[in-house]
Design a protein around this motif. Structure first.
Motif, PDB file in Angstrom:
ATOM      1  N   ASP A 130       0.832  -1.211   0.000  1.00 13.92           N
ATOM      2  CA  ASP A 130       0.000   0.000   0.000  1.00 13.92           C
ATOM      3  C   ASP A 130       0.864   1.257   0.000  1.00 13.92           C
ATOM      4  O   ASP A 130       0.516   2.265  -0.597  1.00 13.92           O
ATOM      5  CB  ASP A 130      -0.928   0.022   1.224  1.00 13.92           C
ATOM      6  CG  ASP A 130      -2.115  -0.926   1.042  1.00 13.92           C
ATOM      7  OD1 ASP A 130      -2.314  -1.423  -0.085  1.00 13.92           O
ATOM      8  OD2 ASP A 130      -2.827  -1.175   2.036  1.00 13.92           O
ATOM      9  N   VAL A 131       2.016   1.161   0.686  1.00  6.90           N
ATOM     10  CA  VAL A 131       2.925   2.321   0.713  1.00  6.90           C
ATOM     11  C   VAL A 131       3.517   2.548  -0.681  1.00  6.90           C
ATOM     12  O   VAL A 131       3.595   3.672  -1.180  1.00  6.90           O
ATOM     13  CB  VAL A 131       4.064   2.087   1.741  1.00  6.90           C
ATOM     14  CG1 VAL A 131       5.120   3.174   1.647  1.00  6.90           C
ATOM     15  CG2 VAL A 131       3.488   1.991   3.145  1.00  6.90           C
ATOM     16  N   LEU A 132       3.890   1.456  -1.344  1.00  3.94           N
ATOM     17  CA  LEU A 132       4.613   1.573  -2.619  1.00  3.94           C
ATOM     18  C   LEU A 132       3.689   1.742  -3.834  1.00  3.94           C
ATOM     19  O   LEU A 132       4.086   2.315  -4.850  1.00  3.94           O
ATOM     20  CB  LEU A 132       5.487   0.333  -2.820  1.00  3.94           C
ATOM     21  CG  LEU A 132       6.686   0.213  -1.876  1.00  3.94           C
ATOM     22  CD1 LEU A 132       7.328  -1.151  -1.995  1.00  3.94           C
ATOM     23  CD2 LEU A 132       7.706   1.304  -2.196  1.00  3.94           C
ATOM     24  N   ARG A 278       9.641   7.670  -0.784  1.00  2.74           N
ATOM     25  CA  ARG A 278       8.347   7.177  -0.311  1.00  2.74           C
ATOM     26  C   ARG A 278       8.532   6.257   0.912  1.00  2.74           C
ATOM     27  O   ARG A 278       7.836   6.388   1.906  1.00  2.74           O
ATOM     28  CB  ARG A 278       7.681   6.418  -1.473  1.00  2.74           C
ATOM     29  CG  ARG A 278       6.364   5.799  -1.169  1.00  2.74           C
ATOM     30  CD  ARG A 278       5.210   6.763  -1.411  1.00  2.74           C
ATOM     31  NE  ARG A 278       3.967   6.154  -0.968  1.00  2.74           N
ATOM     32  CZ  ARG A 278       2.909   6.840  -0.614  1.00  2.74           C
ATOM     33  NH1 ARG A 278       2.907   8.153  -0.646  1.00  2.74           N
ATOM     34  NH2 ARG A 278       1.806   6.217  -0.228  1.00  2.74           N
ATOM     35  N   LEU A 279       9.492   5.346   0.823  1.00  3.75           N
ATOM     36  CA  LEU A 279       9.688   4.391   1.931  1.00  3.75           C
ATOM     37  C   LEU A 279      10.142   5.092   3.212  1.00  3.75           C
ATOM     38  O   LEU A 279       9.857   4.638   4.312  1.00  3.75           O
ATOM     39  CB  LEU A 279      10.733   3.331   1.536  1.00  3.75           C
ATOM     40  CG  LEU A 279      10.251   2.188   0.644  1.00  3.75           C
ATOM     41  CD1 LEU A 279      11.434   1.334   0.193  1.00  3.75           C
ATOM     42  CD2 LEU A 279       9.218   1.316   1.360  1.00  3.75           C
ATOM     43  N   ASP A 283       4.701   9.788   6.798  1.00  4.05           N
ATOM     44  CA  ASP A 283       3.260   9.911   6.539  1.00  4.05           C
ATOM     45  C   ASP A 283       2.743   8.787   5.641  1.00  4.05           C
ATOM     46  O   ASP A 283       1.604   8.356   5.769  1.00  4.05           O
ATOM     47  CB  ASP A 283       2.961  11.260   5.853  1.00  4.05           C
ATOM     48  CG  ASP A 283       3.308  12.406   6.786  1.00  4.05           C
ATOM     49  OD1 ASP A 283       3.374  12.140   8.011  1.00  4.05           O
ATOM     50  OD2 ASP A 283       3.525  13.525   6.297  1.00  4.05           O
ATOM     51  N   ALA A 284       3.612   8.315   4.740  1.00  6.67           N
ATOM     52  CA  ALA A 284       3.166   7.269   3.804  1.00  6.67           C
ATOM     53  C   ALA A 284       2.827   5.970   4.543  1.00  6.67           C
ATOM     54  O   ALA A 284       2.062   5.150   4.057  1.00  6.67           O
ATOM     55  CB  ALA A 284       4.261   6.994   2.775  1.00  6.67           C
ATOM     56  N   HIS A 285       3.394   5.804   5.755  1.00  7.27           N
ATOM     57  CA  HIS A 285       3.187   4.534   6.489  1.00  7.27           C
ATOM     58  C   HIS A 285       1.947   4.575   7.389  1.00  7.27           C
ATOM     59  O   HIS A 285       1.667   3.607   8.099  1.00  7.27           O
ATOM     60  CB  HIS A 285       4.442   4.196   7.291  1.00  7.27           C
ATOM     61  CG  HIS A 285       5.610   3.871   6.398  1.00  7.27           C
ATOM     62  ND1 HIS A 285       5.849   2.625   5.902  1.00  7.27           N
ATOM     63  CD2 HIS A 285       6.583   4.664   5.878  1.00  7.27           C
ATOM     64  CE1 HIS A 285       6.922   2.643   5.129  1.00  7.27           C
ATOM     65  NE2 HIS A 285       7.390   3.889   5.095  1.00  7.27           N
ATOM     66  N   GLY A 287       0.939   5.743  10.321  1.00  2.75           N
ATOM     67  CA  GLY A 287       0.987   5.323  11.730  1.00  2.75           C
ATOM     68  C   GLY A 287       1.878   4.113  11.975  1.00  2.75           C
ATOM     69  O   GLY A 287       2.271   3.859  13.108  1.00  2.75           O
ATOM     70  N   ASN A 288       2.184   3.344  10.962  1.00  2.51           N
ATOM     71  CA  ASN A 288       3.106   2.213  11.139  1.00  2.51           C
ATOM     72  C   ASN A 288       4.544   2.739  11.093  1.00  2.51           C
ATOM     73  O   ASN A 288       4.804   3.771  10.470  1.00  2.51           O
ATOM     74  CB  ASN A 288       2.897   1.172  10.034  1.00  2.51           C
ATOM     75  CG  ASN A 288       1.526   0.550  10.121  1.00  2.51           C
ATOM     76  OD1 ASN A 288       1.121   0.084  11.175  1.00  2.51           O
ATOM     77  ND2 ASN A 288       0.784   0.577   9.020  1.00  2.51           N
ATOM     78  N   PRO A 289       5.486   2.017  11.725  1.00  2.00           N
ATOM     79  CA  PRO A 289       6.857   2.542  11.743  1.00  2.00           C
ATOM     80  C   PRO A 289       7.509   2.542  10.358  1.00  2.00           C
ATOM     81  O   PRO A 289       7.168   1.683   9.513  1.00  2.00           O
ATOM     82  CB  PRO A 289       7.600   1.577  12.682  1.00  2.00           C
ATOM     83  CG  PRO A 289       6.722   0.388  12.839  1.00  2.00           C
ATOM     84  CD  PRO A 289       5.328   0.769  12.468  1.00  2.00           C
ATOM     85  N   VAL A 290       8.407   3.472  10.141  1.00  4.26           N
ATOM     86  CA  VAL A 290       9.207   3.493   8.907  1.00  4.26           C
ATOM     87  C   VAL A 290      10.116   2.250   8.949  1.00  4.26           C
ATOM     88  O   VAL A 290      10.663   1.924   9.994  1.00  4.26           O
ATOM     89  CB  VAL A 290      10.058   4.789   8.851  1.00  4.26           C
ATOM     90  CG1 VAL A 290      11.048   4.747   7.699  1.00  4.26           C
ATOM     91  CG2 VAL A 290       9.157   6.001   8.725  1.00  4.26           C
ATOM     92  N   PRO A 291      10.254   1.515   7.826  1.00  7.47           N
ATOM     93  CA  PRO A 291      11.083   0.298   7.842  1.00  7.47           C
ATOM     94  C   PRO A 291      12.505   0.591   8.322  1.00  7.47           C
ATOM     95  O   PRO A 291      13.052   1.657   8.036  1.00  7.47           O
ATOM     96  CB  PRO A 291      11.096  -0.145   6.372  1.00  7.47           C
ATOM     97  CG  PRO A 291       9.948   0.556   5.727  1.00  7.47           C
ATOM     98  CD  PRO A 291       9.681   1.796   6.504  1.00  7.47           C
ATOM     99  N   ASP A 292      13.081  -0.372   9.081  1.00  7.25           N
ATOM    100  CA  ASP A 292      14.448  -0.191   9.567  1.00  7.25           C
ATOM    101  C   ASP A 292      15.454  -0.491   8.442  1.00  7.25           C
ATOM    102  O   ASP A 292      15.052  -0.832   7.324  1.00  7.25           O
ATOM    103  CB  ASP A 292      14.732  -1.075  10.790  1.00  7.25           C
ATOM    104  CG  ASP A 292      14.557  -2.559  10.477  1.00  7.25           C
ATOM    105  OD1 ASP A 292      14.423  -2.905   9.282  1.00  7.25           O
ATOM    106  OD2 ASP A 292      14.535  -3.372  11.413  1.00  7.25           O
ATOM    107  N   PHE A 293      16.764  -0.394   8.767  1.00 10.61           N
ATOM    108  CA  PHE A 293      17.771  -0.564   7.719  1.00 10.61           C
ATOM    109  C   PHE A 293      17.657  -1.927   7.041  1.00 10.61           C
ATOM    110  O   PHE A 293      17.742  -2.025   5.808  1.00 10.61           O
ATOM    111  CB  PHE A 293      19.196  -0.379   8.286  1.00 10.61           C
ATOM    112  CG  PHE A 293      20.245  -0.646   7.240  1.00 10.61           C
ATOM    113  CD1 PHE A 293      20.570   0.335   6.305  1.00 10.61           C
ATOM    114  CD2 PHE A 293      20.870  -1.890   7.143  1.00 10.61           C
ATOM    115  CE1 PHE A 293      21.506   0.087   5.307  1.00 10.61           C
ATOM    116  CE2 PHE A 293      21.807  -2.147   6.151  1.00 10.61           C
ATOM    117  CZ  PHE A 293      22.126  -1.149   5.230  1.00 10.61           C
TER     118      PHE A 293
END
Ligand code: HEM
Length: 502
Positions: A130-132, A278-279, A283-285, A287-293
């Motif tokens: 959904d983010v991508l 985007r990743l 805001d694109a996520h 409320g979910n966390p931004v992906p880690d490294f």
């Protein structure tokens, strides 16, 4: 003391062997799948597949074709795994409503467990997709097509240089470089300049190609995979030279991801939105966390393999078949000229979509190209399911390779013949449902719009800007081995590409 250690070791060995024997007996005589036909070794143990893929190094797709001839529509290819031959099964397993998990052992082998491709459950992958998705929509791809055009023009200029230097060109690596430069630019707004490397032997492309056969080792020996992927790169290369390709790829991609993660602002003012902007956008996520490294790195690896290898392979396969049929080739050249009269003014990709023969040729290319050739394994939910008219218990691993659908003579008469005409007749509309190159359902290809754009622009440009001639390549050179995507072990497609003036 010595005696008791000796006894302990033997007790452990016997217990291990005994456990194995009990499992084999249970798998053959008491397993819920015991009524399904298949080779006895496959029913007994998962090691049968290891033997086929790692020791004999056979292409599993070839083995599956043989097994279905011998055992019929449904074959037990592992203690807990069924493979289907009836194309109708494809629509059942990969249907929009069947949100079955991807199978762990197969998908963990990629070392991309935290990516849109590697996340096993529908729910987790949907969150990432959904983010991508907005970046891969048709509208987004139309807006960034200038990037694809630039890379194709760049490829064309290198082909011209090769011709001037009296050399034919390796079109497998050339098209992979084109796709890789496009996707790395789309990811990071920075190209790896694969197209500029002599003979198109860009480190990233060579590394990816070399890592394909490693896939089976990683799948069947997860501990080996975890060890190699956990070592520092210099040690991993020393410890396992055969997986050095993958280690090198990790280094190249790791650097790119580290650079954009430490300075996301760099991606703010690009010509078109980029995947990593985007990743990294909170805001694109939603409320979910931004992906880690780790997740960011694995997403990059997914993008390279999913977006680079597949497109390159399809273009290579299609070009071979077109050049192998001079009459088809001439007709395609003439058709492309109708929308591209002035060689210096290429039209937009939408103009190519209106060309019936070119469109049919791309569809036939996608049918003939092995693509993601392995069965895309799924796990039947606990409630069980009906596939191909058979009742399948919950927890069973199921799959059907797209190769069997695309090579089905009842759907595609004379399937071994490259025949774009089959997509142009009155019955062509009905054929569309059997073109499953991008798979179907909720885990189907995220990059389908980008792939079509790259395919149209590449085919049209090659047809319009060059007089091409095969440099000795024969059908047998295109032999491949199923390594999830195909590994082309023969001589690569080589083509003389002579530029046309007008
Ligand atoms: C001719 C070109 C292509 C073909 C034949 C192709 C084919 C496929 C197939 C069969 C799948 C399903 C895999 C599975 O179920 O495990 C898939 C998934 C995927 N593809 Fe493509 N693909 C192509 C191009 C691209 C491009 C250009 C991208 C862009 C980066 C891309 C990104 C993805 C992603 C991220 C997934 C994972 C989707 C998921 O698991 O939900 N693909 N592709």
């Amino acid at each position: 003391m010595e005696f008791s250690i000796f006894l302990l070791v033997w007790t452990l060995i016997l217990a291990w062997v005994g456990r194995g024997v009990v499992r084999v007996v249970c798998n053959i005589f008491f397993h819920p799948l015991r009524k399904f036909p298949g080779p006895n070794w496959a029913k007994a143990t998962e090691w049968w597949k290891t033997y086929i893929e790692v020791v004999k190094q056979e292409s599993m797709t070839d083995v599956l074709v043989r097994l279905h001839k011998q055992y019929g529509d449904v074959v037990r290819v592992g203690p807990n795994e069924l493979h289907f031959a009836n194309p109708a099964a494809y629509n059942e397993i990969y249907s929009t409503s069947a949100r079955w998990d991807k199978e762990r052992i197969l998908y963990e082998a990629f070392g991309e467990d935290h990516s849109s491709f590697g996340l096993l459950s529908y729910a987790e992958s949907k969150q990432r997709k959904d983010v991508l998705q907005p970046l891969f929509s048709r509208r987004a791809i139309l807006n960034m097509q200038s990037l694809v055009r630039e890379n194709m023009d760049h490829l064309a200029s290198v082909l011209i240089n090769n011709n001037t230097a009296g050399k034919s060109s390796d079109l497998l690596f050339a098209f992979r470089c084109y796709a890789i430069d496009t996707i790395t630019n789309f990811c990071f707004s920075k190209s790896v300049h694969a197209l500029d490397e002599p003979e198109f032997a860009a480190p990233i492309v060579v590394a990816m190609d070399a890592s394909l056969p490693t896939f089976h080792l990683f799948k069947h020996f997860p501990l080996f995979r975890k060890t190699i992927l956990g070592l520092p790169p210099w040690l991993a290369i020393k410890a396992s030279p055969e997986t050095a390709g993958l280690t090198n790829l990790q280094v190249i991609l790791g650097e790119q991801v580290r650079e954009v993660s430490s300075n996301p602002e760099k991606l703010k003012d690009t010509r078109y939105p980029t995947i990593y902007h985007r990743l990294l956008d909170k805001d694109a996520h939603k409320g979910n966390p931004v992906p880690d490294f780790t997740a960011l790195y694995e997403e990059a690896q997914t993008m390279m393999f999913a977006g680079g290898v597949t497109v390159g392979d399809a273009l290579m396969t299609g070009h071979f078949h077109v050049l192998d049929q001079p009459e088809l080739y001439k007709k395609l050249q003439a058709e492309v000229r109708t929308v591209w009269p002035d060689i210096n003014s290429p039209p937009s990709f939408e103009a190519f979509e209106g060309l019936p023969l070119l469109t049919a040729t791309i569809k036939e290319t996608l049918r003939m190209s092995p693509g993601a050739c392995s069965p895309l394994l799924r796990v039947v939910p606990p409630s069980g399911a009906t596939v191909s008219g058979k009742s399948i218990p919950g927890g069973t691993i199921v799959g059907i390779t797209s190769v069997l659908v695309h090579q089905s003579p009842s759907i595609f008469p004379v399937p071994e013949k490259f025949n774009p005409g089959r997509w142009l007749g009155d019955d062509a509309k009905g054929l569309e449902q059997w073109l499953v190159a991008f798979s179907k359902g909720p885990r189907s290809c995220l990059g389908i719009n980008l792939a079509w754009c790259e395919l149209y622009i590449a085919f049209a440009t090659m047809l319009r800007r060059f007089e091409m001639r095969l440099d000795g390549t024969k059908r047998e050179d295109l032999v491949w081995r199923d390594c999830f995507t195909p590994y082309f072990s023969g001589r690569h497609l080589r083509v003389w590409c002579v530029p046309v003036d007008e």
